[in-house]
Design an enzyme around this catalytic site. Structure first.
Site, PDB file in Angstrom:
ATOM      1  N   ASN A 127       1.562   3.132  -2.813  1.00 55.21           N
ATOM      2  CA  ASN A 127       2.221   3.364  -4.287  1.00 55.21           C
ATOM      3  C   ASN A 127       1.751   4.838  -4.819  1.00 55.21           C
ATOM      4  O   ASN A 127       2.418   5.576  -5.286  1.00 55.21           O
ATOM      5  CB  ASN A 127       1.892   2.459  -5.235  1.00 55.21           C
ATOM      6  CG  ASN A 127       2.656   0.691  -5.050  1.00 55.21           C
ATOM      7  OD1 ASN A 127       3.320   0.866  -4.014  1.00 55.21           O
ATOM      8  ND2 ASN A 127       2.350   0.191  -5.751  1.00 55.21           N
TER       9      ASN A 127
ATOM     10  N   ARG B 146     -10.927   1.149 -10.091  1.00 52.94           N
ATOM     11  CA  ARG B 146      -9.903   2.295 -10.434  1.00 52.94           C
ATOM     12  C   ARG B 146     -10.135   2.567 -11.928  1.00 52.94           C
ATOM     13  O   ARG B 146     -10.674   1.783 -12.744  1.00 52.94           O
ATOM     14  CB  ARG B 146      -8.542   1.900  -9.943  1.00 52.94           C
ATOM     15  CG  ARG B 146      -8.470   1.586  -8.671  1.00 52.94           C
ATOM     16  CD  ARG B 146      -7.061   1.406  -8.093  1.00 52.94           C
ATOM     17  NE  ARG B 146      -7.001   1.316  -6.720  1.00 52.94           N
ATOM     18  CZ  ARG B 146      -5.869   1.477  -6.027  1.00 52.94           C
ATOM     19  NH1 ARG B 146      -4.639   1.898  -6.521  1.00 52.94           N
ATOM     20  NH2 ARG B 146      -5.883   1.292  -4.603  1.00 52.94           N
TER      21      ARG B 146
ATOM     22  N   ARG C 293      -5.545  -1.324   8.529  1.00 51.03           N
ATOM     23  CA  ARG C 293      -6.964  -2.252   8.052  1.00 51.03           C
ATOM     24  C   ARG C 293      -6.466  -3.512   7.419  1.00 51.03           C
ATOM     25  O   ARG C 293      -5.235  -3.462   6.981  1.00 51.03           O
ATOM     26  CB  ARG C 293      -7.765  -1.545   7.014  1.00 51.03           C
ATOM     27  CG  ARG C 293      -8.711  -0.198   7.454  1.00 51.03           C
ATOM     28  CD  ARG C 293      -9.472   0.153   6.272  1.00 51.03           C
ATOM     29  NE  ARG C 293      -8.625   0.718   5.227  1.00 51.03           N
ATOM     30  CZ  ARG C 293      -8.075   2.085   5.057  1.00 51.03           C
ATOM     31  NH1 ARG C 293      -8.309   2.616   6.106  1.00 51.03           N
ATOM     32  NH2 ARG C 293      -7.754   2.403   3.826  1.00 51.03           N
ATOM     33  N   LEU C 294      -7.327  -4.623   7.495  1.00 50.70           N
ATOM     34  CA  LEU C 294      -7.114  -5.801   6.688  1.00 50.70           C
ATOM     35  C   LEU C 294      -7.451  -5.858   5.413  1.00 50.70           C
ATOM     36  O   LEU C 294      -6.902  -6.492   4.639  1.00 50.70           O
ATOM     37  CB  LEU C 294      -7.468  -6.782   7.427  1.00 50.70           C
ATOM     38  CG  LEU C 294      -7.059  -8.451   7.440  1.00 50.70           C
ATOM     39  CD1 LEU C 294      -5.348  -8.634   7.295  1.00 50.70           C
ATOM     40  CD2 LEU C 294      -7.660  -9.072   8.498  1.00 50.70           C
TER      41      LEU C 294
ATOM     42  N   ASP D 104       0.834  -0.999  -0.044  1.00 54.35           N
ATOM     43  CA  ASP D 104       0.227   0.154  -0.005  1.00 54.35           C
ATOM     44  C   ASP D 104       0.937   1.418  -0.032  1.00 54.35           C
ATOM     45  O   ASP D 104       2.111   1.275   0.572  1.00 54.35           O
ATOM     46  CB  ASP D 104      -0.791  -0.192   1.288  1.00 54.35           C
ATOM     47  CG  ASP D 104      -2.075   1.109   1.118  1.00 54.35           C
ATOM     48  OD1 ASP D 104      -2.160   1.435  -0.046  1.00 54.35           O
ATOM     49  OD2 ASP D 104      -2.846   1.193   1.967  1.00 54.35           O
TER      50      ASP D 104
ATOM     51  N   HIS E  78       3.408   2.505  -8.998  1.00 55.24           N
ATOM     52  CA  HIS E  78       2.994   0.984  -9.013  1.00 55.24           C
ATOM     53  C   HIS E  78       4.396   0.428  -9.839  1.00 55.24           C
ATOM     54  O   HIS E  78       5.000  -0.596  -9.364  1.00 55.24           O
ATOM     55  CB  HIS E  78       2.243   0.672 -10.240  1.00 55.24           C
ATOM     56  CG  HIS E  78       0.946   1.177  -9.396  1.00 55.24           C
ATOM     57  ND1 HIS E  78       0.406   0.866  -8.195  1.00 55.24           N
ATOM     58  CD2 HIS E  78      -0.293   1.770 -10.011  1.00 55.24           C
ATOM     59  CE1 HIS E  78      -0.745   1.449  -7.888  1.00 55.24           C
ATOM     60  NE2 HIS E  78      -1.271   1.796  -8.971  1.00 55.24           N
TER      61      HIS E  78
ATOM     62  N   SER F   9      -6.845  -6.223  -5.302  1.00 53.62           N
ATOM     63  CA  SER F   9      -7.975  -6.748  -4.624  1.00 53.62           C
ATOM     64  C   SER F   9      -8.950  -6.712  -5.963  1.00 53.62           C
ATOM     65  O   SER F   9      -8.766  -5.930  -7.036  1.00 53.62           O
ATOM     66  CB  SER F   9      -8.302  -5.939  -3.551  1.00 53.62           C
ATOM     67  OG  SER F   9      -8.858  -4.648  -3.982  1.00 53.62           O
ATOM     68  N   THR F  10      -9.843  -7.507  -5.748  1.00 52.00           N
ATOM     69  CA  THR F  10     -11.142  -7.413  -6.548  1.00 52.00           C
ATOM     70  C   THR F  10     -11.827  -6.207  -6.671  1.00 52.00           C
ATOM     71  O   THR F  10     -12.218  -5.706  -7.816  1.00 52.00           O
ATOM     72  CB  THR F  10     -12.313  -8.348  -5.905  1.00 52.00           C
ATOM     73  OG1 THR F  10     -11.696  -9.497  -5.203  1.00 52.00           O
ATOM     74  CG2 THR F  10     -13.273  -8.946  -6.862  1.00 52.00           C
TER      75      THR F  10
ATOM     76  N   ASN G 105     -10.097  -3.157  -6.623  1.00 50.02           N
ATOM     77  CA  ASN G 105      -9.128  -2.339  -7.370  1.00 50.02           C
ATOM     78  C   ASN G 105      -9.763  -2.163  -8.864  1.00 50.02           C
ATOM     79  O   ASN G 105      -8.941  -1.270  -9.380  1.00 50.02           O
ATOM     80  CB  ASN G 105      -7.684  -2.986  -7.421  1.00 50.02           C
ATOM     81  CG  ASN G 105      -6.780  -2.864  -6.071  1.00 50.02           C
ATOM     82  OD1 ASN G 105      -6.046  -3.679  -5.761  1.00 50.02           O
ATOM     83  ND2 ASN G 105      -7.378  -1.747  -5.130  1.00 50.02           N
TER      84      ASN G 105
END
Ligand code: FPP
Length: 237
Positions: free
Chosen positions: A18, A67, A189-190, A16, A33, A61-62, A64
């Site tokens: 970037n 974006r 956060r997880l 996390d 990235h 993640s799903t 993402n």
């Protein structure tokens, strides 16, 4: 490296920061990235040198997929680049590459790169790097549940025979539980990362944005892990 250090078996990293790293430098998110990508490769090899057997990396993640298309396309191309330009170094280091997540709707070129990496590295035994791509922890538990229910319906197993081992075997990958989860950038956060596997994990939240997270920072994280008193629900010692 301190040889008395306890090395966790399975470490997870929630990559996390970037975007904020890039913003601070007046660069595009893609540049962030790109920098994170090279940092990630360095950490994979360093973790293996430290003796970490399993490294799970939350890189997409799903969610993402929500974006901007430009950013999603850039990230998809990085996964292909991983195969084309960087994978041989991982192979040379004895690293087995595996993936966790749903295949749909990943583009064909990404799926093909993933399949080739899994196939070419399947006999490597020094360490496992598990890339979580198009991954969500709740979806993983849902997919696991469906697989097990189907086995019951097909008469392959009985409901009473379902154990925690059955659950583990039916997750995307059958890996040991996470010992340690590191999330860079200061977020606490997880975010849907390996919910089942993280049940007894220790957590570490450095403020550093991922592209600045060096091998030394990773080493410091492992030193911090050594200070934790893990009780797994038992009494304080
Ligand atoms: C989180 O930072 C990072 C991501 C969503 C992508 C992580 C991807 C890489 C490190 C490169 C690709 C990796 C491989 C294996 C090909 P963010 O964009 O959410 O940062 P922000 O919270 O500061 O905006």
């Amino acid at each position: 490296m301190n040889k008395d250090l306890i090395i966790p078996t399975h470490v997870g990293i929630i990559v996390d920061g970037n975007g904020r790293w890039a913003q601070n430098k007046n660069l595009s998110r893609s540049e962030g990235h790109r920098a994170g990508f090279y940092r990630l490769k360095e950490i994979c090899i360093y973790a293996k040198e430290m003796g970490i057997k399993y490294l799970s990396l939350y890189v997409f993640s799903t969610e993402n997929f929500k974006r901007e298309k430009k950013e999603v396309d850039y990230l998809m191309n990085l996964f292909v680049k991983l195969y084309n330009d960087e994978f041989l170094d991982l192979i040379a280091n004895g690293i087995k590459v595996i993936f966790s997540g749903r295949r749909e709707p990943l583009p064909k070129k990404v799926l093909s790169a993933m399949d080739k990496m899994e196939e070419a590295s399947k006999n490597n035994t020094e360490a496992v790097v598990n890339f979580c791509i198009n991954y969500g922890g709740q979806s993983e538990i849902l997919d696991m549940t469906k697989k097990i229910v189907q086995q019951v319906v097909d008469g392959k197993i009985k409901t009473d025979d379902i154990t925690l081992e059955t659950l583990r075997e039916n997750l995307y990958q059958n890996l040991p539980p996470l010992d340690y989860v590191i999330r860079t950038s200061g977020e606490l956060r997880l975010s849907n990362f390996m919910l089942y596997q993280a049940s007894y994990a220790e957590f570490y939240f450095p403020k550093t944005y991922f592209p600045d997270f060096t091998k030394n920072d990773f080493y410091d994280a492992i030193v911090e892990f050594n200070k934790r008193n893990r009780r797994f629900g038992g009494n304080a010692s």
